[in-house]
Write an enzyme that holds these catalytic residues in place. Structure first.
Site, PDB file in Angstrom:
ATOM      1  N   HIS A  91       0.791  -1.560  -0.136  1.00 35.79           N
ATOM      2  CA  HIS A  91       0.060   0.039  -0.157  1.00 35.79           C
ATOM      3  C   HIS A  91       0.994   1.019  -0.055  1.00 35.79           C
ATOM      4  CE1 HIS A  91      -2.737   3.229   1.330  1.00 35.79           C
ATOM      5  NE2 HIS A  91      -3.800   1.821   0.703  1.00 35.79           N
ATOM      6  N   GLU A 159      -4.220   1.944  -7.495  1.00 35.26           N
ATOM      7  CA  GLU A 159      -4.319   2.925  -5.959  1.00 35.26           C
ATOM      8  C   GLU A 159      -3.318   3.828  -6.486  1.00 35.26           C
ATOM      9  OE1 GLU A 159      -6.667   1.621  -2.893  1.00 35.26           O
ATOM     10  OE2 GLU A 159      -4.420   1.850  -2.123  1.00 35.26           O
TER      11      GLU A 159
HETATM   12  P1  13P Z   1      -9.851   5.921   0.061  1.00 40.40           P
HETATM   13  O1  13P Z   1     -10.984   5.065  -0.738  1.00 40.40           O
HETATM   14  O2  13P Z   1     -10.752   7.116   1.393  1.00 40.40           O
HETATM   15  O3  13P Z   1      -9.653   6.985  -1.351  1.00 40.40           O
HETATM   16  O4  13P Z   1      -8.982   5.212   0.032  1.00 40.40           O
HETATM   17  C1  13P Z   1      -8.078   3.712  -0.204  1.00 40.40           C
HETATM   18  C2  13P Z   1      -7.189   3.395  -0.015  1.00 40.40           C
HETATM   19  O5  13P Z   1      -5.939   3.479  -0.265  1.00 40.40           O
HETATM   20  C3  13P Z   1      -7.664   1.747   0.252  1.00 40.40           C
HETATM   21  O6  13P Z   1      -6.425   0.771   0.396  1.00 40.40           O
END
Ligand code: 13P
Length: 246
Positions: A91, A159
């Site tokens: 992450h 992400e």
């Molecule tokens: P948000 O949905 O709060 O933008 O976070 C995304 C995330 O980092 C999920 O791992």
């Protein structure tokens, strides 16, 4: 697959689960649903859901690839023993705040591979995006799969760092293109030419989820803020189930 990442937030697990159940509409070919709570809530969540047979799989937000004299960490054996079915690794918050690099994330991938489902997060920063470096950055982050025989359940979560918690998102068609690119890179570089499922993460809500799920190469979502409320999370899962057949 739709995954809730509760990050380091206090959650009333019983209340969340009640709200989720009130709104969740199970279908015959429903999406796989995952919840990654803070590790201190793992046992509570597993107990709430019952080991194995629930539609919700429990996972962790990160894991240690080693065990033993490693103060403060949780090992792969421990998460499996507790009933976890998947682990998020790489992450951007782990990469940024805890300085995790590709070498360490690769060790985590190898220690989990074929034991628990891996959700590998990748994504570029705002600056990298603006410089047109997104695909180069993703290719570099994906190098850890090179020559590895990947479990068939291996998942990548795209992400973009600038979309996390910001309310900003890429255009759905751009997400689709990036997902196709990620699939191709993993397929051409893994030893078993695996074509993984790709989740999108970054400011997904019950308002915008449909626009992402309508894209061909979006196989689900990894959700932070909007997953903290069981009702909202259930609504997003329901939207996914009405659009995609898995
Ligand atoms: P948000 O949905 O709060 O933008 O976070 C995304 C995330 O980092 C999920 O791992």
């Amino acid at each position: 697959m739709i995954i809730a990442n509760w990050k380091s937030n206090i959650i009333d697990v019983n209340n969340w689960y009640t709200n989720f159940n009130n709104f969740y509409k199970s279908m015959s070919d429903s999406a796989i649903i995952g919840v990654a709570p803070p590790t201190i809530y793992l046992d509570k969540l597993v107990t709430n859901l019952g080991k194995g047979d629930s539609e919700i799989k429990v996972g962790v937000q990160d894991v240690d690839h080693l065990y033993g004299s490693r103060t403060g960490t949780i090992s792969v054996d421990m998460i499996i023993e507790t009933g976890c079915r998947f682990a998020i690794i790489g992450h951007s918050e782990r990469r940024e705040i805890f300085h995790e690099d590709n070498n360490l994330i690769k060790e985590k991938l190898k220690s989990l591979n074929k034991r628990a489902m891996v959700v590998l997060c990748v994504g570029e920063t705002k600056e990298e995006n603006e410089k047109g470096l997104t695909k180069d950055i993703l290719k570099n982050q994906l190098e850890i799969v090179n020559k590895l025989e990947l479990d068939k359940e291996f998942i990548v979560a795209y992400e973009p760092v600038w979309a996390i918690g910001s309310g900003l998102t890429p255009e759905p068609k751009d997400i689709n293109e990036i997902h196709k690119y990620i699939k191709d890179v993993v397929q051409s570089n893994s030893a078993n030419n695996l074509s993984p499922k790709i989740l999108y993460g970054g400011s997904v809500t019950d308002k915008n989820a449909e626009s992402f799920f309508r894209e061909k190469f979006v196989d689900g979502a990894l959700i932070g803020g909007a997953s903290l409320d069981g009702t909202t999370f259930a609504k997003i899962v329901n939207i996914f189930n009405t659009i995609k057949k898995l």
